[in-house]
Design an enzyme around this catalytic site. Sequence first.
Site, PDB file in Angstrom:
ATOM      1  N   ASP A   1      -2.620   6.453  10.507  1.00 53.02           N
ATOM      2  CA  ASP A   1      -1.315   5.779  10.499  1.00 53.02           C
ATOM      3  C   ASP A   1      -1.547   4.350  10.966  1.00 53.02           C
ATOM      4  OD1 ASP A   1       0.579   7.852   9.728  1.00 53.02           O
ATOM      5  OD2 ASP A   1       0.110   8.813  11.627  1.00 53.02           O
TER       6      ASP A   1
ATOM      7  N   ARG B   1      -2.987   2.482  14.870  1.00 50.68           N
ATOM      8  CA  ARG B   1      -3.960   3.238  15.667  1.00 50.68           C
ATOM      9  C   ARG B   1      -5.179   2.406  16.045  1.00 50.68           C
ATOM     10  NH1 ARG B   1       0.182   6.383  16.627  1.00 50.68           N
ATOM     11  NH2 ARG B   1       0.618   7.942  15.021  1.00 50.68           N
TER      12      ARG B   1
ATOM     13  N   ARG C   1      10.152   0.299  12.093  1.00 49.49           N
ATOM     14  CA  ARG C   1       9.130   0.776  11.155  1.00 49.49           C
ATOM     15  C   ARG C   1       9.641   0.656   9.725  1.00 49.49           C
ATOM     16  NH1 ARG C   1       7.802   6.735  12.915  1.00 49.49           N
ATOM     17  NH2 ARG C   1       6.192   6.548  11.283  1.00 49.49           N
TER      18      ARG C   1
ATOM     19  N   LYS D   1       6.968   7.517   3.113  1.00 43.29           N
ATOM     20  CA  LYS D   1       7.506   8.493   4.058  1.00 43.29           C
ATOM     21  C   LYS D   1       8.816   7.955   4.639  1.00 43.29           C
ATOM     22  CE  LYS D   1       4.377   6.817   7.712  1.00 43.29           C
ATOM     23  NZ  LYS D   1       3.195   7.088   8.536  1.00 43.29           N
ATOM     24  N   HIS D   2       9.770   8.833   4.980  1.00 45.08           N
ATOM     25  CA  HIS D   2       9.721  10.286   5.036  1.00 45.08           C
ATOM     26  C   HIS D   2      10.816  10.822   4.110  1.00 45.08           C
ATOM     27  CE1 HIS D   2       8.218   8.636   8.861  1.00 45.08           C
ATOM     28  NE2 HIS D   2       7.376   9.657   8.871  1.00 45.08           N
TER      29      HIS D   2
ATOM     30  N   HIS E   1       9.737  14.527  16.194  1.00 51.37           N
ATOM     31  CA  HIS E   1       8.591  14.893  17.024  1.00 51.37           C
ATOM     32  C   HIS E   1       9.028  15.804  18.177  1.00 51.37           C
ATOM     33  CE1 HIS E   1       7.006  11.247  15.058  1.00 51.37           C
ATOM     34  NE2 HIS E   1       5.818  11.778  15.257  1.00 51.37           N
TER      35      HIS E   1
ATOM     36  N   ASP F   1       4.564  16.634   6.884  1.00 53.80           N
ATOM     37  CA  ASP F   1       4.449  15.890   8.130  1.00 53.80           C
ATOM     38  C   ASP F   1       3.757  16.825   9.124  1.00 53.80           C
ATOM     39  OD1 ASP F   1       4.659  13.884  10.012  1.00 53.80           O
ATOM     40  OD2 ASP F   1       6.805  13.561   9.743  1.00 53.80           O
TER      41      ASP F   1
END
Length: 340
Positions: free
Chosen positions: A61, A69, A141, A171-172, A184, A256
């Site tokens: 990601d 990351r 995002r 996504k998503h 999450h 996901d």
Amino acid sequence: MSSLMIDVLGTLLTAEDREVIAHPKVGGLILFARNYENPQQLIELVRQIRNVKPNILIAVDQEGGRVQRFRDGFSKLPSMGSIYQHAQSQATNTAVILEKAKFLSQKMGYLMALEVQSVGIDISFAPVLDIDDISDVIGDRGFHKDPQIVTSLAASFIDGMHQVGMKSTGKHFPGHGSVKEDSHIAMPVDNRSRESIFSHDMSVFKTLIQSNHVDALMPAHVIYPQVDDLPVGFSPYWLQTVLRKELGFNGVIFSDDLSMQGATSAGGYAERCEAAYDAGCDMLLVCNDRDGAVTAIEQANLKINKASEQRVQNLLCQSKLDFSQLASDPHWQQCQNLLF
């Protein structure tokens, strides 16, 4: 059936990592910030992974902003939501702002893909096609609040990715931006009407699928009760009837992360994997829980699907870029000058 995407524990492979990667059910691997120290270490980690399984799909990601990351040694990418805002600071005419934002989006997609592929990684799970509305987890995002602007900037970002040879992952699906809860840690429910979901959030996905910009998709761990009672990633109606048949999407469908709270409604890890696979996902992510990944490997009953495996293989990087040569690349240098 090599349909599982798992993760590894640290910056070098352990014996257990190698054993898990080698299992026939494992076809993909996702890297996180804990797997990164510097570019040379990352290149070595990728080499170790491919020594175990040469054609494994390696992902990350690397969206930009708060979801990036790999940082030190990589370009600091802006959040997608800041691109249009930056263009607004440079112009007042709406048409000029949009053109500047599209240009920046294309260059950021190019830069991200160039750097990620230069260390041997196939794809970044990008871009986010969600609308920046009320979601706790999406926010900046997303490219914008207006679906038409999201569509335009995302298309440009993907054009940049495609220039380097990286496949896109939208996504998503069909849009996480208009529901507040973070999947999450919760099970989000979006009670809006079918018409509202399809004409607003999903319009971005529909347009980009029709223009052949979307190579892969990741469904939202969200329930839309006015459409179906199941979370999208476990719903044959969403993935097969709507996505495959009505929208004509023929790319890869990633689940996901099945360790997220939004996935727990399907049961344990084996049941989650089976439900997602039966619903139409080609590759199943089981991340940040090694015991859960081992359970999925040992217990999930996943049927052989050659078409699914071929779709995934089409995402593999063919580029022979070298990270050490990026600084002398004129395109990379141009992108550096555009960072903000």
